[in-house]
Scaffold this active site. Sequence first.
Site, short mmCIF file in Angstrom:
data_model
loop_
_atom_site.label_atom_id
_atom_site.label_comp_id
_atom_site.label_asym_id
_atom_site.label_seq_id
_atom_site.Cartn_x
_atom_site.Cartn_y
_atom_site.Cartn_z
CB SER A 677 -0.96 0.01 1.19
OG SER A 677 -0.24 -0.03 2.40
CE LYS A 720 -2.97 1.03 5.22
NZ LYS A 720 -2.87 0.59 3.82
#
Length: 786
Positions: A677, A720
Amino acid sequence: MNYTTKIPRTLPVLHMSNVVMFPYLLMPLVVSDEESKLVIDYALANDKLMAFFLDQEKDDTGITELANFGTAVTILRMLRNQDGSISMLLQGSTRIKLQKIVQKNPFIMVDVEAIPEQFEEDTEIQAYRTVALELLEKIAQESNILNREMITGLSNIKQAGRVADIIAGNIDLPISDRQKILETIDLKQRFRYLNNCLAELIKQMKVENHIRSNIQLEMNEDQRRYYLREQMDAIRRELGETDEVSKEIMKWQELIEQKNLPDYVKETALEELERLATMQPVSSEYSVVRNYLDWIVNLPWREYSKDRLDLKKIERILEKDHYGLKEAKERILEFIAVKKLKGNLKGPILCFVGPPGTGKTSIGKSVARALSRKFIRMSLGGIHDEAEIRGHRRTYIGAMPGKIIMEIKRQGTANPVFMLDEIDKVGRDFRGDPSSALLEVLDPEQNNSFVDNYINLPFDLSEVLFITTANTLDTVPPALRDRMEIIEFTSYLENDKIEIAKHFLIPREKENNGLAKEKITFTKAALQEIIRYYVREAGVRNLQRRIGSISRKIAKEVAMGTHQKWIIKAEDIAKYLGPRKLTLEMANRKPEIGVATGLAWTGYGGEILFCETLRMPGKGNIILTGLLGEVMKESARIAVSYLKANHSVFIIPPKLFETSDIHIHFPSGAVPKDGPSAGLTLTVALASLFTGQKVRHDIAMTGEITLEGKVLAIGGLKEKLLAAKRAGIKRVVIPEENRETLSDFPADILAGMEITYVQEIQEAIRILLIPNTETVEQKPKQRRIA
C-alpha cells in the site's frame, strides 16, 4: 560367641513408613524426597553407612516417630534417575538400637548402639528352625510366591538367627510383624513369633484358595470385580487388619464409584486400579499409575456450570464492563440467544483481532461473568512445543497432560470460557507445530472427542466457549483461520478514549492507588492533552499508565497530609508528566519536494509514514533505506519504471534517470516496514522529485500500484483513517475500489474527513502536486499533470 559389626556411634537416618530392613539382606530402594537425598549424599561421603528406621504411628494420633530398633545399612550401588529420584541397592549389616536424636534438620542424625547377634544355639533353637522351614514348605505348596531353591539354600545356612531374618525379609508379612521380629533379640522368642506369623499366613492362603475355588469360571466383568472385592474383604477379616496400600486401593475404588464418569473412563480407571493393587509402593511405576488415576478420575467429564441466559442482564453486564465494542457484544448476545432457544449449541470459536489495548482479553472475562461460567486464560505467545497443547505420552519420564486439559481440571467444569491469547504468536520448530495441534481443539466438528496424549481418552470440548485473540491474522495459518469467526477490534477514537478514561480508567487508578475516598476530577481538556501529546496508540494501555502516574503523584501529596478537591486541568498535565512527549505530526510541516505523506497499518494500529526521496549525480541506481521489506522494494522499482515509461507525460528528461541515483528513505529506520500500500506514496514522492513540484503536506494517501498506472485496493483502511485523524489530516486519497469498504465504518471515523477516490496514478498526482507557476509560464504549450 557374640559378634558385632563395627559401626560409627553417630549415623544419618533413612526412615520410611512401609519398609523394614533386616541384617544380611539385600534390598533395592527408590527415594525421591529431599531429606532422603541429603542423607544419601552424607552417607556417600562417610563410609556409605546409614541407620535405617521404620516410622511408627503413636497412640492413633497420626504423629509418627522413629522405632526404637533399626538396621545399619551400607549403600552397595547408587544411581540418580532422570526424574530426580535415586535408585539404590542396600545391604543390612547389624541390628541397632536408637540411643538419642542429635540432629533433626536438614536431616536426622542419631546416636546408636550395635546389638550383638546370638550365635550359641541349643536343641530348642534348632527345633524352632526346623518348624520354620516346614511352614515355609507349606506356604510354597499353597502358592507360587516362593522359590523352592531358596528353601533349600536356607537349610544349608548354619546361623539360625540369619535364617529367621531371611525368612522374615522375604515373606509378605505385615509391617508391624516385621518390625516386631527385628526388635526381638532373643533367638528363641524371635523364632516363636516368626512361626506364629507363618502359621497365620498359611491360614490366610487357605481361605483365599477356598474363596477362589467357589467362584465360577465364567463371569461377566461386574461379577469378577464383585468377587475380587469379596476376596479382599475376606482376607482382611481373617487377618483382622488392613495395611496402607489396601486403604488407598479402597479409597480409589470408592472415588471411582462416586464420580459420574463415562463408561469408557470408568472401565479404564478400574483396569488401572487393578494394576496398582498388584504393585509395590516403592516401585517407580506405582507413582506413575497413581498420578494417571488422579487425572482421569478428577477430570470434570460431566460437570457443567449452569449458564445464565437472561439476555437483558447479560447485555447490561457487557455494557457496564466495556465501552464500545458493538460487534463483539452483538455476536456474543446472538450466541446466547440461539443457545436459549435451542437448548444446546456447539461452542463457536470467536477470534478477536485488533491492536493491543483495545479490550480483547478483558471482554473475555466479561463474557464468562455474563454467562456465569468459569474463565480460563492461556497465552500461546512463544509456544513451540506441540506437547504444550496435546500433552506427553505416559511412556516419557515426567509426562503431563497438555495445558488444555490441565486448565479444565483446575477450573473443574467442562464448559468454561477458554481464552487462547496471542494465537498469532505461536512458534514452530523441531518439537512440532502447536498451531496444527490447535486445529483439533478449535474445530467444532472434531473437538467433541479431543484426545490428549497423556490421558489417551476422548474428552468433549464442544461445550467450551473458545475465544482467541490476535494482533494480526497474517501469521495465523489459513487452516486455523478457517475454523474461527473473525471479529475486528478497531483503534479507539479520541472521544472513545475520553469516555473510557472517565468511566473505567480513572476510577480504577484511584482504587489502585488508595485514592478511592479522594475527590479527583480530570477535565475533558486535560484528557485531550494527555491523549494528543503524551500517548499515541490504538488502545488505552499507555493512557491508563499516564493516568496512573498522575494518581501516584497525587497519592504522594495525600500521604504527606494534603487533602483538597483535585481538579486536573490541561495546563496541569505538564506539571505531572513533564514536557509534551509528542507533537501533532502535521503541525510544523509544509509542502516539500520529494516528500509525501503515506498511511501504514501495523499490528498496533495505523500510523503516518513519510516517504523521503533524494536525487544525486550517478548512474541510475536506486538506494532504499528504512528497513524495508521485499514488497516495498518492489513497489519502489514499479514506481521508477512507471515514471520512466511515462516521462513525456510528466515532462521528465529521460537522461535524468540515467545520470542520477535515487535515494528513497522511510524514517524510523529501526522499524521493519513492508506491504504493497506504499506504492502510491512512492510514486507521488518520485514524481515530485523529478518534476520539481512540491507535494501537499495536508493530504495523506494509500494505495497499491501497477505498471499500467492503476491504483488497487488495500487493507487496514479503518486504522489508517484513524491514524490520519490523530495526526490532524482531514483529507485522504484512497483507491476507488475501497469505496464500498467505507460503508461499514462508524460515522465517528468519517466525521470531518474528506475522502478522495482515485483509479489512476495520474489522478492522484494531479491532486497531490502543487503546480509550479513559474515553470508553467515559461512553457505554456507543454502538458503537465498537476
